[in-house]
Design an enzyme around this catalytic site. Structure first.
Site, mmCIF file in Angstrom:
data_model
loop_
_atom_site.group_PDB
_atom_site.id
_atom_site.type_symbol
_atom_site.label_atom_id
_atom_site.label_comp_id
_atom_site.label_asym_id
_atom_site.label_seq_id
_atom_site.Cartn_x
_atom_site.Cartn_y
_atom_site.Cartn_z
ATOM 1 C CG HIS A 8 -1.995 -1.026 1.134
ATOM 2 N ND1 HIS A 8 -1.848 -2.352 1.834
ATOM 3 C CD2 HIS A 8 -3.135 -1.275 0.824
ATOM 4 C CE1 HIS A 8 -2.871 -3.071 1.556
ATOM 5 N NE2 HIS A 8 -3.578 -2.274 0.941
ATOM 6 C CD GLU A 82 1.868 -1.864 3.522
ATOM 7 O OE1 GLU A 82 1.899 -1.355 2.759
ATOM 8 O OE2 GLU A 82 0.831 -2.573 3.011
ATOM 9 N NE ARG A 170 -18.650 17.334 14.505
ATOM 10 C CZ ARG A 170 -17.227 17.184 14.746
ATOM 11 N NH1 ARG A 170 -17.126 16.181 14.683
ATOM 12 N NH2 ARG A 170 -16.572 18.026 14.859
ATOM 13 N NE ARG A 225 -18.758 18.774 18.328
ATOM 14 C CZ ARG A 225 -19.095 17.597 18.278
ATOM 15 N NH1 ARG A 225 -18.335 16.394 18.191
ATOM 16 N NH2 ARG A 225 -20.476 17.076 18.646
HETATM 17 N N1 URA Z 1 -11.040 16.131 13.895
HETATM 18 C C1 URA Z 1 -12.078 15.258 14.337
HETATM 19 O O1 URA Z 1 -11.957 13.961 14.364
HETATM 20 N N2 URA Z 1 -13.118 16.067 14.993
HETATM 21 C C2 URA Z 1 -12.992 17.203 15.104
HETATM 22 O O2 URA Z 1 -14.041 17.766 15.675
HETATM 23 C C3 URA Z 1 -12.014 17.964 14.311
HETATM 24 C C4 URA Z 1 -10.976 17.214 13.827
#
Ligand code: URA
Length: 258
Positions: A8, A82, A170, A225
């Site tokens: 890969h 790898e 989310r 968040r």
């Molecule tokens: N990467 C992630 O996995 N989550 C985020 O909120 C931002 C970057």
């Protein structure tokens, strides 16, 4: 007989010129930039196949491989397999992350000591009770580097999820539904003092420990968040620069110690 080229990543042992350190961004588009930041005059392109792009840099008289992993555990596990079989012994992942603690400002640097294993790939290598923990020396070098560079940094636990959307709770998705397993988990991780979400460290830290090798993990916080913030383009560039500075300095500390 011609040297084996890995399926890969399309690299052979000879191409690594003795490198035992690898820097692993997720994004193939960042590999050249990072390699040239580490070694502005001598970094060279090695290979590109699928999500795996590789460059070789020099630092402190030693070779350092920069190789992308793609997003998430499965493609990361292939790169680790790898690369380990080509002689890489120390793996530093650099990435981006979303923070879940209210006191973490953007942009800052998150250094992971251990990851909550919300991935699938690591369960193919070790039972879920096995910890996803970072190597102490590699982590110490990241902390020293962050101090030296003068960036805001936080050290602690990361939740590492196979998915960007439901696994990181989310709701702005096609269905708007988060399966029960992940409902209220952001709050739960926050209460348990988890700092952030990302998508590869559970696989990285578990596999590398299973291999008996060493890994460190550092990410640039680009989303909050809690505050619902995303940084401006300018802040994003600053976040990327901070990460490059920290990883270059951490590598220097490690290479000069060996
Ligand atoms: N990467 C992630 O996995 N989550 C985020 O909120 C931002 C970057």
């Amino acid at each position: 007989m011609a040297e084996e080229v890995k399926y890969h990543i399309r690299l052979s042992k000879g191409m690594l010129q003795g490198a035992v350190y690898a820097v692993l961004p997720g994004d193939p588009g960042r590999v050249e930039k990072v390699a040239k930041y580490i070694d502005p005059n001598g970094a060279i392109f090695l290979a590109a196949n699928r999500e795996y792009t590789s460059w070789l840099a020099n630092l402190s008289g030693k070779k350092v491989l920069v190789c992308s992993t793609g997003i998430g555990g499965p493609s990361t596990s292939i790169a680790l397999e790898e690369l380990a079989s080509l002689g890489i012994k120390n793996f530093y992942r650099i990435g981006t992350t979303g923070v879940i603690q209210p006191d973490i400002k953007l942009p800052s640097i998150i250094i992971t000591t251990g990851s909550v294993r919300l991935d699938g790939a690591s369960t193919h290598y070790a039972p879920i009770e096995y910890p996803a923990v970072a190597d102490f020396e590699l982590t110490k070098a990241l902390v020293e580097a962050a101090k030296d560079v003068g960036v805001e940094y936080h050290v602690g636990i990361t939740a590492s999820s196979d998915t960007f959307y439901p696994g990181q709770e989310r709701y702005d998705t096609f269905t708007g539904y988060v399966p029960l397993r992940f409902q209220n988990t952001l709050k739960e991780w926050q209460k348990l003092h988890v700092l952030n979400y990302e998508m590869e460290s559970a696989t990285l830290l578990t596999l590398v420990s299973v291999f008996g090798l060493r890994a460190g993990m550092v990410a640039s916080a680009i989303v909050s968040r809690i505050a619902g913030e995303t940084p401006s383009d300018e802040e994003l560039v600053r976040a990327e620069d901070n990460l490059s500075k920290v990883i270059r300095k951490a590598l220097q500390i490690r290479l000069e110690a060996e």
